[in-house]
Scaffold this active site. Structure first.
Site, PDB file in Angstrom:
ATOM      1  N   HIS A 203     -93.806  29.620 -17.284  1.00 42.96           N
ATOM      2  CA  HIS A 203     -92.618  30.468 -17.421  1.00 42.96           C
ATOM      3  C   HIS A 203     -92.834  31.821 -16.755  1.00 42.96           C
ATOM      4  O   HIS A 203     -93.875  32.453 -16.949  1.00 42.96           O
ATOM      5  CB  HIS A 203     -92.273  30.687 -18.891  1.00 42.96           C
ATOM      6  CG  HIS A 203     -91.968  29.409 -19.621  1.00 42.96           C
ATOM      7  ND1 HIS A 203     -90.709  28.870 -19.674  1.00 42.96           N
ATOM      8  CD2 HIS A 203     -92.772  28.556 -20.291  1.00 42.96           C
ATOM      9  CE1 HIS A 203     -90.742  27.740 -20.367  1.00 42.96           C
ATOM     10  NE2 HIS A 203     -91.980  27.525 -20.749  1.00 42.96           N
TER      11      HIS A 203
ATOM     12  N   ASP B 142     -83.865  31.484 -18.685  1.00 45.71           N
ATOM     13  CA  ASP B 142     -85.083  31.248 -19.479  1.00 45.71           C
ATOM     14  C   ASP B 142     -85.693  32.577 -19.911  1.00 45.71           C
ATOM     15  O   ASP B 142     -85.940  33.451 -19.079  1.00 45.71           O
ATOM     16  CB  ASP B 142     -86.072  30.461 -18.600  1.00 45.71           C
ATOM     17  CG  ASP B 142     -87.440  30.233 -19.250  1.00 45.71           C
ATOM     18  OD1 ASP B 142     -87.554  30.391 -20.478  1.00 45.71           O
ATOM     19  OD2 ASP B 142     -88.376  29.873 -18.511  1.00 45.71           O
TER      20      ASP B 142
END
Lengths: 554, 554
Positions: B366, B193
């Protein structure tokens, strides 16, 4: 008893087109005359101005315009205002006046007003019944000032845009001493900048950005591009200083960057030796690690230097692996995607892109909550009217005033068109509302700036609207026109079928050519289409319909 | 020697529609099947899917889909994929599967696949030649997992979305121990990611937001509204816990908020006593200071609960002075202006609006640079392929890998459609490129979700395009239609003139009514127009042309 009416015509409930009318004894003084940039829903509009009709109806009362600083949202509307009404005097500081002069010259209006240079610290001067003083404020352009107006209704301070910045690049600090002594005299109404009222703490000094440049520049082996607002003279100066120390020469790229750097250098606000400056087309002669390019386009504006460079559509400048692009600005809300798109394109070229998310390469020009509290504390105004900002920012500023002990009834949450009456008897109150909308400016892409169309809803019917709709096959390289563009003409009067056919053909030609050159960015296509069709219509008819290119990716 | 081909069909060079194909020995396993939300230039489009054609052509090879977590950009495309190809197995954690089941049920697809619940820590399972293990990761939705795929070409780890969060609300930490032991085994390729790769440092724990709620809630005297993503179960749980402690009852407002809270409660991911929950229409019975409203619309989506509330267009909920609205989310790039508009409207109603600029009411899901470095250190992969993000984010992740000692040739900057070949002999290399574009979903506003139109450029000609252009007089209360709307129909086949006349009339009727109700927000007008005209066309013809409402303020 004396009374002063204060009427904001722009800048409240919005960011942009700041303008405030001060009216007393049949005289009007205007503080700032700014413009705003259109949002996406204002398809086909280039600029937005305040509605000047209140002033047009009282033209003979106008004694002058006083400008706080040289940013477009404070001075950009002046030439358009001067077309509508006679402005006897324009008073501003030296750099502001320099920028305004160049603007008025372009519009052929240079001889229309008495341009009066004022320095903070000068003796107050008179315009009608108003006695006016400038106080130095730090901001993201040199020579910004607050305006102190001694009016028949009481003493008013209009801060303009400001931050405190105790270590400004030019050493010209916000003059807190002068503000304190004005506070001691007794301020009846404060009009204060609200842009960063929602943010806690202090805005960092402009000097922080120079320190970041000092960290970044020496290690770079390729070109360095710095994109920022062309008015941010200190930002440019800091980049130039560090660049020259690192053995680089400087090129100013983009119309406003070239223009503003010339004005700033001529007036002594920027210091770069002539032999350190290159023209953009001379860049190719220098090794990449000796180039520093200062360019426009930090907002990802279509057709701006940085956007063209990112899309490999610029004559003189390109980037490649090893180059560094510094976006030394924050996207204005609404511009985020354009800026992100440009960053992605630059990163794909192999350049390292530094921006406010990954490096300390930008600071705001507007003070945050603690700075606003400091100003409230220095001036101790009897009443406060937050200005410059969307409603939520004005509300946050109001909350700071409340916490600072200003009674609820003396905090004025006004909007554009509110009429505030200030008198020694009643203090400051909102007593009325006058029309205060938007006027659109369109057609900058075509012909001379003197020829642009000014329009509001009354005038639209005269000029007409031309809507061009084209559908494009989706991205991934295989893009193309799926069918010939269609046109809707409305209020277009006697537009002959041949003209529409010609426009349809021209639209198809322009799009096919751009797509063939691999230019697929919607905003760029819209701009090119707008420019090309506007040119054809003007050539054939001398008219400027509003042109709305609607491009649909399917 | 064994080889595995890895083909990202979405999520690279963009944020959204994440999807990666793993192919070996004539078998395909797909990790995630997400959707993306359209940008403004995708006029008239409701959702965007990956182009599934690569999979359609290899349908018989598909062994299953493995889902990392339940966010729309990872699972939202699954029902549309399942219409095109048979998916034998869908493997996911418990909550992810709960959310997916409800989605498949709406689409009438519930019996089409073997839904297999997997828990992190379970024994690895097999799909074709792939041996698959889930590893727990913390994220902004519970039950997120990284996927470890033992493939014929080598061992691959796909992180999914994650942050480290050492103090998650549910105590379910990222399983760094398991990641370390997989790292010790030897990882051949990491798909990681990249969303926050550009940002230095660590993302704060979700718990920080709960602490902010504890500071904010007790002092509030009016209603409290919290707008967030309906999938952020921990965020909702924290708001509910603090609200109940402060003597408030809870209403879930907005379709997905009601749906997701039900699923989360039924599966044990959310803990609220029944008697603490109210229906929205029961709110009126409670004093304002006993109401907590959790609502959708944190992105300012037109017709969402928060937008309707802000524009005073919601049946059950309104806000007034003394109320508090907490926007517990960050605007996705492109949504800033909508969110700002909603904040301004709410502030004008007198509500206090808290959002990430003025209070710590949101943290990202995130991880930032230091977390990405930690994962790189734990897994010590031979090769890295940054996924999930715009190009600049992928490039920043690549830079972190480079700094972490991964040789340049083993950092794969791939794009959607890149074919990565992984083998023990050659490691990971980009060897080819297959088509990987966008498919548009349109028509959610009309009729049943089973009836939506899936279209790509090949199909557009069949369905046609209907463009409605209306010009409105500018704001300031005096808004109205300046002329009847005009229509452009294209690829609309046998559309009779009567239908177009009816549509023109309907468009005029809808707009006049909305403007009469003082609803002037362009996006809201567009949505209403889209819905109304889509309904008429579908009633008359059973077809779903793409409908593009173009509203011009003049």
């Amino acid at each position: 008893m004396g009374v002063c009416r204060i009427i904001p015509l722009g800048g409240l409930g919005e960011v942009g087109k700041n303008m405030t009318v001060f009216e007393a004894d049949d005289s009007i003084v205007i503080v700032d005359a700014g413009l705003a940039f259109p949002r996406d829903e204002h398809l086909g509009v280039d600029l937005i101005l305040p509605d000047f009709s209140y002033l047009v109806e009282r033209a003979s009362m106008i004694r002058g315009v006083v400008l706080t600083h040289g940013h477009e949202d404070h001075v950009g509307g002046l030439p358009y205002l001067m077309r509508e009404v006679h402005i006897p005097v324009v008073a501003a500081t030296r750099l502001t006046l320099g920028l305004v002069k160049s603007k008025l010259d372009e519009h052929g209006l240079l001889r229309e007003a008495d341009l009066r240079e004022v320095a903070p610290g000068d003796e107050p001067f008179h315009l009608g019944p108003f006695t006016i003083e400038f106080v130095r404020m730090a901001h993201s352009i040199p020579d910004a000032a607050a305006i102190v107006l001694d009016t028949p209704g009481g003493l008013v301070v209009h801060t303009g845009d400001y931050k405190l910045d105790h270590t400004p690049v030019d050493g010209q600090r916000t003059d807190v001493g002068r503000l304190a002594s004005i506070g001691n005299r007794g301020v009846d109404l404060l009009l204060g900048d609200s842009t960063n009222a929602e943010r806690a703490g202090f805005t960092e000094s402009e000097r922080v950005v120079g320190e970041a440049f000092r960290q970044i520049f020496p290690q770079r082996k390729g070109k360095i591009l710095v994109a920022s607002f062309a008015s941010n003279v200190h930002r440019m100066q800091q980049a130039v200083d560090v660049g020259v120390d690192c053995g680089r020469k400087v090129a100013f790229v983009g119309r406003s960057m070239r223009k503003n750097s010339n004005i700033a250098r001529n007036l002594g606000y920027m210091d770069v030796q002539d032999d350190m400056i290159l023209r953009p087309n001379e860049l190719a002669e220098l090794p990449r690690n000796e180039q520093l390019i200062l360019c426009t386009g930090s907002q990802g504006e279509p057709l701006s230097a940085m956007t063209r460079i990112a899309y490999n559509d610029h004559q003189a400048v390109s980037v490649e692996a090893g180059d560094t692009v510094i976006i030394s600005a924050k996207p204005i809300p609404g511009n985020e995607l354009r800026v992100h798109d440009a960053i992605n394109r630059l990163a794909k070229s192999g350049a390292e892109v530094l921006h406010e998310d990954n490096a300390p390469v930008h600071v705001s020009g507007h003070g945050r909550a603690e700075e606003l509290r400091t100003i409230l504390g220095l001036l101790r105004p009897r009443a406060v009217m937050p200005v410059h900002g969307e409603f939520r920012m004005l509300a946050a500023h109001a909350q700071l005033a409340r916490e600072g002990g200003i009674p609820e009834g003396r905090i004025l949450l006004a909007e554009n068109g509110s009429v505030v009456e200030l008198s020694h008897e009643h203090g400051a109150r909102i007593v009325d509302h006058v029309p205060a909308g938007m006027t659109f400016v369109d057609g900058l892409g075509v012909g001379d700036v003197k020829d642009v169309a000014l329009r509001d809803r009354r005038r639209l019917a005269e000029d007409g609207v031309l809507i061009v709709v084209a559908t494009l096959a989706a991205a991934n390289g295989s893009g193309g026109l799926t069918a010939p563009p269609e046109l809707i003409a409305r209020g277009f009067g006697d537009a002959a079928d041949e003209l529409l056919a010609e426009l349809r053909e021209e639209a198809g030609r322009v799009l096919t050519q751009l797509l063939g050159d691999d230019i697929t960015e919607i905003k760029l296509l819209q701009e090119h289409l707008h420019e090309a069709l506007g040119g054809v219509v003007y050539d054939r008819t001398g008219r400027r319909p509003m042109i709305l290119p609607v491009l649909v990716e399917v």
